[in-house]
Structures are given as structure tokens and as C-alpha cells.
Design a protein around this motif. Structure first.
Motif, PDB file in Angstrom:
ATOM      1  N   VAL B 393      10.067 140.904  91.094  1.00 26.00           N
ATOM      2  CA  VAL B 393      10.971 140.100  91.905  1.00 26.00           C
ATOM      3  C   VAL B 393      12.189 140.965  92.212  1.00 26.00           C
ATOM      4  CG1 VAL B 393      12.394 138.021  92.018  1.00 26.00           C
ATOM      5  CG2 VAL B 393      10.230 137.978  90.757  1.00 26.00           C
ATOM      6  N   VAL B 394      12.521 141.095  93.492  1.00 24.96           N
ATOM      7  CA  VAL B 394      13.692 141.878  93.884  1.00 24.96           C
ATOM      8  C   VAL B 394      14.576 141.002  94.767  1.00 24.96           C
ATOM      9  CG1 VAL B 394      14.525 143.841  95.236  1.00 24.96           C
ATOM     10  CG2 VAL B 394      12.519 144.093  93.772  1.00 24.96           C
ATOM     11  N   ARG B 395      15.840 140.861  94.385  1.00 33.05           N
ATOM     12  CA  ARG B 395      16.739 140.049  95.193  1.00 33.05           C
ATOM     13  C   ARG B 395      17.851 140.926  95.744  1.00 33.05           C
ATOM     14  NH1 ARG B 395      19.601 134.964  92.510  1.00 33.05           N
ATOM     15  NH2 ARG B 395      21.146 136.518  91.947  1.00 33.05           N
ATOM     16  N   GLU B 396      18.124 140.775  97.031  1.00 36.38           N
ATOM     17  CA  GLU B 396      19.232 141.518  97.633  1.00 36.38           C
ATOM     18  C   GLU B 396      19.843 140.645  98.715  1.00 36.38           C
ATOM     19  OE1 GLU B 396      18.109 144.953  99.964  1.00 36.38           O
ATOM     20  OE2 GLU B 396      16.100 144.148 100.213  1.00 36.38           O
ATOM     21  N   ARG B 397      21.023 141.047  99.175  1.00 38.36           N
ATOM     22  CA  ARG B 397      21.676 140.244 100.185  1.00 38.36           C
ATOM     23  C   ARG B 397      22.040 141.089 101.392  1.00 38.36           C
ATOM     24  NH1 ARG B 397      26.903 136.238 100.091  1.00 38.36           N
ATOM     25  NH2 ARG B 397      27.734 136.993 102.046  1.00 38.36           N
ATOM     26  N   LEU B 398      21.686 140.585 102.569  1.00 33.41           N
ATOM     27  CA  LEU B 398      22.155 141.176 103.826  1.00 33.41           C
ATOM     28  C   LEU B 398      22.583 139.992 104.676  1.00 33.41           C
ATOM     29  CD1 LEU B 398      19.258 143.697 104.329  1.00 33.41           C
ATOM     30  CD2 LEU B 398      21.651 144.321 104.085  1.00 33.41           C
ATOM     31  N   ILE B 399      23.791 139.523 104.480  1.00 36.33           N
ATOM     32  CA  ILE B 399      24.276 138.238 104.997  1.00 36.33           C
ATOM     33  C   ILE B 399      23.513 137.117 104.316  1.00 36.33           C
ATOM     34  CG2 ILE B 399      24.952 136.878 106.990  1.00 36.33           C
ATOM     35  CD1 ILE B 399      26.147 139.590 107.346  1.00 36.33           C
ATOM     36  N   ALA B 400      22.206 136.980 104.649  1.00 35.71           N
ATOM     37  CA  ALA B 400      21.390 136.007 103.926  1.00 35.71           C
ATOM     38  C   ALA B 400      20.889 136.648 102.636  1.00 35.71           C
ATOM     39  CB  ALA B 400      20.207 135.570 104.786  1.00 35.71           C
ATOM     40  N   ALA B 433       8.027 148.924  98.451  1.00 36.39           N
ATOM     41  CA  ALA B 433       7.541 148.577  99.788  1.00 36.39           C
ATOM     42  C   ALA B 433       6.287 147.735  99.650  1.00 36.39           C
ATOM     43  CB  ALA B 433       7.243 149.840 100.586  1.00 36.39           C
ATOM     44  N   VAL B 434       6.240 146.590 100.349  1.00 33.37           N
ATOM     45  CA  VAL B 434       5.053 145.746 100.320  1.00 33.37           C
ATOM     46  C   VAL B 434       4.250 145.956 101.602  1.00 33.37           C
ATOM     47  CG1 VAL B 434       6.144 144.049  98.818  1.00 33.37           C
ATOM     48  CG2 VAL B 434       6.212 143.720 101.298  1.00 33.37           C
ATOM     49  N   GLY B 435       3.047 145.402 101.629  1.00 33.99           N
ATOM     50  CA  GLY B 435       2.077 145.691 102.676  1.00 33.99           C
ATOM     51  C   GLY B 435       2.509 145.408 104.097  1.00 33.99           C
ATOM     52  N   SER B 436       3.496 144.563 104.292  1.00 32.82           N
ATOM     53  CA  SER B 436       3.942 144.275 105.647  1.00 32.82           C
ATOM     54  C   SER B 436       4.897 145.353 106.131  1.00 32.82           C
ATOM     55  CB  SER B 436       4.667 142.932 105.672  1.00 32.82           C
ATOM     56  OG  SER B 436       5.778 143.001 104.801  1.00 32.82           O
ATOM     57  N   GLY B 437       5.293 146.267 105.233  1.00 34.67           N
ATOM     58  CA  GLY B 437       6.267 147.283 105.605  1.00 34.67           C
ATOM     59  C   GLY B 437       7.661 146.905 105.139  1.00 34.67           C
ATOM     60  N   ARG B 438       7.828 145.676 104.680  1.00 30.41           N
ATOM     61  CA  ARG B 438       9.152 145.279 104.220  1.00 30.41           C
ATOM     62  C   ARG B 438       9.487 145.958 102.899  1.00 30.41           C
ATOM     63  NH1 ARG B 438      12.883 141.888 105.700  1.00 30.41           N
ATOM     64  NH2 ARG B 438      11.589 140.985 107.316  1.00 30.41           N
ATOM     65  N   ARG B 439      10.754 146.326 102.757  1.00 30.49           N
ATOM     66  CA  ARG B 439      11.196 146.982 101.543  1.00 30.49           C
ATOM     67  C   ARG B 439      12.190 146.111 100.805  1.00 30.49           C
ATOM     68  NH1 ARG B 439      10.702 152.606 101.057  1.00 30.49           N
ATOM     69  NH2 ARG B 439       9.089 153.259 102.499  1.00 30.49           N
ATOM     70  N   GLY B 440      12.113 146.165  99.498  1.00 28.08           N
ATOM     71  CA  GLY B 440      13.138 145.548  98.669  1.00 28.08           C
ATOM     72  C   GLY B 440      13.949 146.683  98.072  1.00 28.08           C
ATOM     73  N   ARG B 441      15.272 146.603  98.224  1.00 25.85           N
ATOM     74  CA  ARG B 441      16.105 147.702  97.733  1.00 25.85           C
ATOM     75  C   ARG B 441      17.029 147.223  96.631  1.00 25.85           C
ATOM     76  NH1 ARG B 441      15.833 148.875 103.144  1.00 25.85           N
ATOM     77  NH2 ARG B 441      14.901 150.904 103.571  1.00 25.85           N
ATOM     78  N   LEU B 442      17.072 148.002  95.565  1.00 23.05           N
ATOM     79  CA  LEU B 442      17.996 147.718  94.479  1.00 23.05           C
ATOM     80  C   LEU B 442      18.965 148.878  94.422  1.00 23.05           C
ATOM     81  CD1 LEU B 442      15.300 146.522  91.993  1.00 23.05           C
ATOM     82  CD2 LEU B 442      17.220 145.124  92.766  1.00 23.05           C
ATOM     83  N   ALA B 443      20.217 148.606  94.765  1.00 23.97           N
ATOM     84  CA  ALA B 443      21.193 149.686  94.811  1.00 23.97           C
ATOM     85  C   ALA B 443      21.943 149.783  93.495  1.00 23.97           C
ATOM     86  CB  ALA B 443      22.167 149.451  95.965  1.00 23.97           C
ATOM     87  N   HIS B 444      22.235 150.991  93.078  1.00 22.74           N
ATOM     88  CA  HIS B 444      23.125 151.272  91.952  1.00 22.74           C
ATOM     89  C   HIS B 444      22.711 150.599  90.648  1.00 22.74           C
ATOM     90  CE1 HIS B 444      25.360 152.832  95.249  1.00 22.74           C
ATOM     91  NE2 HIS B 444      25.632 151.648  95.727  1.00 22.74           N
ATOM     92  N   LEU B 445      21.462 150.816  90.274  1.00 20.93           N
ATOM     93  CA  LEU B 445      21.041 150.381  88.948  1.00 20.93           C
ATOM     94  C   LEU B 445      21.475 151.440  87.945  1.00 20.93           C
ATOM     95  CD1 LEU B 445      17.359 149.201  89.523  1.00 20.93           C
ATOM     96  CD2 LEU B 445      19.428 147.809  89.466  1.00 20.93           C
ATOM     97  N   GLU B 446      21.477 151.064  86.681  1.00 26.18           N
ATOM     98  CA  GLU B 446      21.627 152.045  85.617  1.00 26.18           C
ATOM     99  C   GLU B 446      20.508 153.079  85.791  1.00 26.18           C
ATOM    100  OE1 GLU B 446      24.253 152.810  83.159  1.00 26.18           O
ATOM    101  OE2 GLU B 446      24.052 150.627  82.997  1.00 26.18           O
ATOM    102  N   ALA B 447      20.860 154.381  85.789  1.00 21.00           N
ATOM    103  CA  ALA B 447      19.850 155.406  86.087  1.00 21.00           C
ATOM    104  C   ALA B 447      18.660 155.319  85.134  1.00 21.00           C
ATOM    105  CB  ALA B 447      20.475 156.792  86.032  1.00 21.00           C
TER     106      ALA B 447
END
Lengths: 172, 481
Positions: B393-400, B433-447
Motif C-alpha cells: 500500500v502506497v499513499r501519496e498526495r498530489l492535491i488529492a 510501478a503497476v501494470g497500468s503504468g501508474r507509479r506510487g512514489r514514496l519520497a524521503h524515507l529513511e534510507a
């Protein structure tokens, strides 16, 4: 830091770092590629600077600064970038995955499971053929990844190997 | 199915005639305008109709299809320039049936046949197929529909209630699109008013600020109403059914649309909490599919409106393979907040300064920067991930706020990246990246966490080297906290 683990220790094994490098002469190819836009850029900046200072009456400093910046950018792209790029590119094609790592400053590591590969192709441009180089493009349902600058026989071998490994029936 | 070529239902001739008439409409109008004659006008229109009818009839007559013994769908069409389309049945990824007003009048359906590698348009469109033939053709193409559905009750059926329909329409994304539009309209009205003082138009327009505000409000109201009605028409009667193999999504008021989606093609589900929906705890469910007809956003809707708290249960019901909890999520470390704030604030500041320099509206700088800071804070607070029971499960925000739910072993690729700045403070990005081409991005995690998650996702995709899922993650978590 967590120590390295192997199978059976109860933790996911660490992915081995990719080790293979691109063909050494890809640096030469990238130099030619960079020259392809850097030279025109410097010429255009010279013309623009002349036009601005003499035609539009902009301060004379601009006439020096603009071409200087363009020349510096070109120099970096021609001299520095190809070496750095080559030095930091690593890849590996294992039975179960394609492993890519690149970037001198921002380092990106990408793993593509072999079962997800839809098709592979090799591409050569007019210039790359002069260097005997080809690029391998790996397509998945989500997009593509490119291994640039491999010796032509290597590229063909890698393409065929990936195609062979990816043939295992599996829906996308 | 018989291998003889078959024609479409005669309703196809009517459909083609209407299409031809529509195509001929513009030339006819041009001719009428140029000609200007009165009696010839009617004659011309009549002539156009006759030509359209002949063209429609010929198109219908020359269109045939058949499924050959070697399991190939063959479509021939075109009277003057015949063309032939060949689609191997094994490549057919979906067969959708739609029913427009004309099709409904004749009791026929439009069949859209799509293959996996296809582009935006379906490979084969059969514009009028009668009911029994639809079933036979679906069977022959390996995508039987109603037969199975009627024999066994669907395993799950969810319907959008009337109240939810209205709520979905009112809180839809259209509103956020419309507001800037209305602002633009206001500017236009402003210009109009200035011109009207010179051009004598002033009598036609309300000449006070109140008048302009009224006009703008009326325009806004109309646009809003249109968008709300549009959403109601599109999502009315929204029903999802699931049996063992596929999802069936039906929706639409005027044009009933039915889409059938094989479950194995669903690579991920996305929970989208729009700006207007999040305050009410509401969200939309979207499906991420591969090799499926790319259509307007509405058809990629799994369910238009759901309480966010109920989203996991609904996902589990409709796409059982993706059943998982969406909470708790592992957030990025607190020291990453600065990095979440900086990019949007910087962009807003630049935009504000450019705006100030060019138009002198310096007052906009502060609100812009403030909004950007809020967005950055929102992104930081939204960011999070979870890997449990093989579901990522990856959650991110881009306005929505977007929450992607996928099976770890079905990811197309995953990547970890680190900028020099991140290296200095021990942070890294991770993307899937999932099969539709959509990407889930997690920025600035603990390395360390990013590295552990990277390896964990790898072993999920390689059953041969799988260790104890989550083991290293727990270790990394213990170290980092």
C-alpha cells in the motif's frame, strides 16, 4: 544498519549489486552526442549575444556572459558527463530479474522481475553504429527501461537472453 | 459459431445512415448558406438524406464478420475501399457491450472488441448486434457474459445509492476545474465592461459591480449545474458485480454502458480522496488495468463514492486478491518534513515573484506561498506505506490523496533513488510501478527502510528467494526508531 542476510536467516536476502559496466567506448559516443547539441548552442549564444549587445543595446557584459555560460554547459556535457555517466552505470541480467543502477549524483536503482518483461528490443542509431554500439530496451506493462551503449554482439546476446527468460508464460 | 460471414442487424443500416447524415451536415449547411435559395434548400436537404441513406445502406451491406475455424475474428467493411481486420481470438482481452439510444430503440447492442496491445480505439466495433447473436459471439470470442451471470448469482453486487450519487456529483473533481474557469470568466467580463463604455454596449449590460457579480454568479451556477447533471447522468444506476472471474460494471442514465473486466487484469486499486471529498471522509475507487481500452476516467471507476473507512472492505469484496488493511501506514521520518515543504514553497515563491514583476499583483505572493506550504505539509502527512501479507500500500498526495493497493509480486518494477542531499541526511526515495503504468512514489524515507523495502519487494517477486516477509523491515524499523 542491518547486517547482510542469506536464505534461511528469516530475513529477505539483500539484492546483489549489479556489476557489469557499459561498453567503454560509449563515452566516445556520448561525447559525439553531446557535441551534437553543444556546438550549435554555443554558436546560437554567440549570435544572440551579438544581436543583443549591438542591435538591442544590452550591457556589454551580457555579450560575454551568455556565450561563456553556454560554453561552460557544453564543456561539462562533453567532457565531464560522459565519464561520470559511464563510471556509475551498472547492470546485470539474472535469471529472475534485470537489475539497473545509474547516476553519478542521484543514484537510481531499478529492478524489473523477468516474469514482467513483455518484450525486448535493440536499437542502433547512425552514430551508434559507427561506435559498434546498440541500446537494449526492456518493455513491461508499466513502461520501459533502457540499457544504453552496449557492444552490438553483447546487446544482441542480452536481448535474446531476456527474451528467452521472459518467455515463461505469465499474464502481464 | 458458423464460419459464414454475417451481416450486422439491419439497425446497423440506420446507424450508418445517421452517421453519414451527420458527416454530410456541414457541407449541406455550407451549400445552403452559399446558395441562399429557398426552394432549393429543402431539395438539397432531401438529397443529402437520400445520399446518406444510400451510403448507410451500402456500408451496412458491405460489413460482415465471422469467426473462422482457426479461431480468428475477421471483419470486412467498406464498399468502395474494402478493408479486412483480423483478430486472433486468443488475443481478445475484452468484449464490451454498449447500448446507445438508437440501439435501445431496436433492442440491439454495440459490441466493442479489444485486444491487449490495443491503443485507445477498440480493434473491432460491431455497431448493431441482436441479443442472441451477442451471446453467441461472446462465447466464440472466449468472453461469455450473461450465460454465466444468470446461471450463478454474482459473488458480490454493489449499487450506488441515490444519495451517494448526488453526493458524488456535488463533490466531484469538476468543481476544482470549474473554479479557475469562473475566475477567468470574471476577467473576461471585466474586459467586456471596459469596452462597453466606448462601444455603447453599456445599456445591454448591468452597469454596476453588483450586476457583474450577478452575471458571474449565474455563469458559475449554470456551469456547476451542468457538471453536476453530467456526473449524475454518467454514474446513475452504477452497479458493480463480481463473479469468480470478472467484474461487470454498469452505469449511465441515457446511454447504458456495461463493461466487463477480467479480475486478473486488475493490477491495482487506487483510493482517491479529492479535495472536496476528504473533509467528509469520502473517496472514489479506481482500477488500474493493463492492456485495457483507455477510455474516459469514468470507466476506470470501480466505485464512484465510498466512505474512506469502508474502502478496504469494498475492495476486498470486489477484488478479493487485493483485500488488505489500508492502515496503519509507515510514515517518512519527521526530519523529511523540510524536504516536503521546500519544493512547492519554492515553486510558489517563484510564480508569485514572476506574477508580481509582470502584473504588479504582489499581494498574491503570500497566499500563494501559504497554500503551497499547506500542500507540502499535506504531502508529508499523507505519505506512507505498508507491506503486509504480500500486499503493498502506497499513499501519496498530489492535491488529492491517492492510495495505491497492489500485490507486491505483480509489480512491474520498483526503484530506489537517492540525491546527494538525501545521502547526506540518510534519506532515499522509493517508487513502485503497476501494470497500468501508474507509479506510487514514496519520497524521503529513511534510507535503511527504503533499502529494506526494496529488497523485500524483490523477494516478493521472486518466490525462489523469499525469506520471512517483513523480517528485515522490522529490523530496519527497530534500528531507525
Amino acid at each position: 544498519m542491518t547486517p547482510d542476510h542469506d536464505e534461511g536467516s528469516g530475513l529477505a536476502p539483500r539484492a546483489p549489486e549489479p556489476a557489469r559496466t557499459l561498453a567503454p567506448n560509449v563515452r566516445g559516443y556520448w561525447v559525439v552526442e553531446a557535441l551534437g547539441w553543444a556546438v550549435p548552442l554555443v554558436i546560437v549564444s554567440l549570435i544572440a549575444a551579438r544581436g543583443l549587445t549591438e542591435g538591442a543595446g544590452a550591457p556589454g557584459a551580457l555579450g560575454v556572459l551568455l556565450p561563456a555560460v553556454a560554453a561552460l554547459a557544453g564543456l561539462i556535457a562533453v567532457v565531464l558527463v560522459p565519464r561520470l555517466r559511464w563510471a556509475h552505470w551498472r547492470y546485470d541480467v539474472r535469471d529472475e530479474e534485470v537489475d539497473l543502477r545509474s547516476g553519478a549524483f542521484t543514484v537510481t536503482r531499478t529492478l524489473i522481475p523477468m516474469a514482467r518483461v513483455q518484450h525486448v528490443d535493440t536499437k542502433r542509431t547512425v552514430v551508434s553504429q559507427l561506435f559498434g554500439l546498440a541500446a537494449v530496451t526492456i518493455h513491461t506493462a508499466a513502461g520501459r527501461n533502457v540499457i544504453p551503449g552496449l557492444a552490438e554482439p553483447d546487446a544482441a546476446a542480452i536481448r535474446d537472453r531476456i527474451a528467452q527468460l521472459a518467455r515463461t508464460p505469465d499474464e502481464p | 459459431m458458423s464460419p459464414e460471414p454475417r451481416r450486422l442487424h439491419p439497425a446497423g443500416a440506420v446507424l450508418e445512415t445517421l452517421k453519414a447524415a451527420r458527416e454530410a451536415l456541414l457541407p449541406i449547411i455550407v451549400l445552403i448558406v452559399v446558395g441562399g435559395g429557398r426552394s432549393s434548400t429543402a431539395l438539397l436537404a432531401l438529397g443529402g438524406l437520400v445520399v446518406a441513406a444510400v451510403a448507410g445502406y451500402l456500408r451496412w451491406r458491405s460489413t460482415t464478420y465471422r469467426v473462422r475455424e482457426d479461431d480468428t475474428l475477421i471483419l470486412r467493411s467498406g464498399f468502395f475501399s474494402p478493408s479486412e481486420t483480423t483478430v486472433p481470438v486468443s488475443r481478445v482481452s475484452s468484449v464490451d457491450a454498449e447500448q446507445g439510444p438508437i440501439q435501445r430503440l431496436f433492442g440491439v447492442q454495440e459490441l466493442l472488441v479489444q485486444t491487449a496491445g490495443g491503443g485507445a480505439e477498440p480493434e473491432v466495433v460491431l455497431r448493431a448486434v441482436a441479443g442472441p447473436e451477442v451471446a453467441r459471439l461472446r462465447e466464440a470470442l472466449g468472453h461469455p457474459e450473461r450465460v454465466a451471470a444468470e446461471q450463478e448469482e454474482p459473488a458480490a453486487r454493489v449499487r450506488l445509492s441515490g444519495g451517494a450519487l448526488v453526493a458524488a456529483a456535488v463533490t466531484g473533481p469538476q468543481l476544482s476545474v470549474l473554479l479557475p474557469l469562473v475566475a477567468g470568466l470574471g476577467a473576461v467580463a471585466d474586459d467586456l465592461l471596459e469596452e462597453s463604455f466606448e462601444g455603447g454596449l453599456v445599456d445591454l449590460l448591468p452597469d454596476t459591480a453588483v450586476g457583474i457579480a450577478l452575471v458571474a454568479a449565474a455563469a458559475l451556477g449554470t456551469l456547476l449545474l451542468i457538471s453536476i447533471l453530467g456526473a449524475i447522468v454518467a454514474f446513475s444506476g452504477f452497479t458493480v458485480e463480481r463473479d469468480a472471474q470478472r467484474l461487470r460494471i454498469r452505469r449511465g442514465l441515457l446511454q447504458r454502458r456495461a463493461a466487463s473486466l477480467p479480475l486478473h487484469r486488475v493490477h491495482a486499486v487506487r483510493v482517491v480522496e479529492g479535495l472536496l471529498r476528504r473533509p467528509f471522509g469520502l473517496a472514489t475507487l479506481r482500477v488500474e488495468t493493463a492492456g485495457y481500452r483507455s477510455e474516459p476516467v469514468s470507466t476506470r471507476t470501480l466505485f464512484p463514492l465510498v466512505r474512506t473507512a469502508h474502502a478496504p472492505a469494498l475492495i476486498g469484496e470486489l477484488v478479493p486478491a487485493l483485500a488488505t488493511d489500508l492502515k496503519p501506514l509507515e510514515p517518512p521520518p519527521r526530519r523529511a518534513l523540510r524536504r516536503y515543504l521546500l519544493p512547492p514553497v519554492f515553486l510558489a515563491a517563484v510564480a508569485g515573484i514572476v506574477l508580481g514583476l509582470t502584473t504588479g499583483t504582489w499581494w498574491a505572493l503570500l497566499p500563494l506561498v501559504g497554500l503551497a506550504a499547506l500542500e507540502g505539509l499535506g504531502r508529508f502527512r499523507a505519505a506512507g506505506w505498508r507491506l503486509a501479507g504480500g500486499s503493498i500500500v502506497v499513499r501519496e498526495r498530489l492535491i488529492a490523496r491517492h492510495t495505491i493497493v497492489a500485490r507486491a509480486e505483480r509489480l512491474q518494477e520498483h526503484a530506489r533513488s537517492q540525491t546527494p542531499f538525501q545521502r547526506r541526511s540518510g534519506l532515499a526515495d522509493l517508487a513502485v510501478a503497476v501494470g497500468s503504468g501508474r507509479r506510487g512514489r514514496l519520497a524521503h524515507l529513511e534510507a535503511d527502510t527504503a533499502a529494506a523495502l526494496f529488497d523485500e519487494l524483490r523477494s516478493a517477486s521472486l518466490p525462489a528467494v523469499a525469506g520471512d516477509p517483513g523480517g528485515r523491515l522490522d529490523a530496519a524499523r527497530r534500528v531507525s526508531s
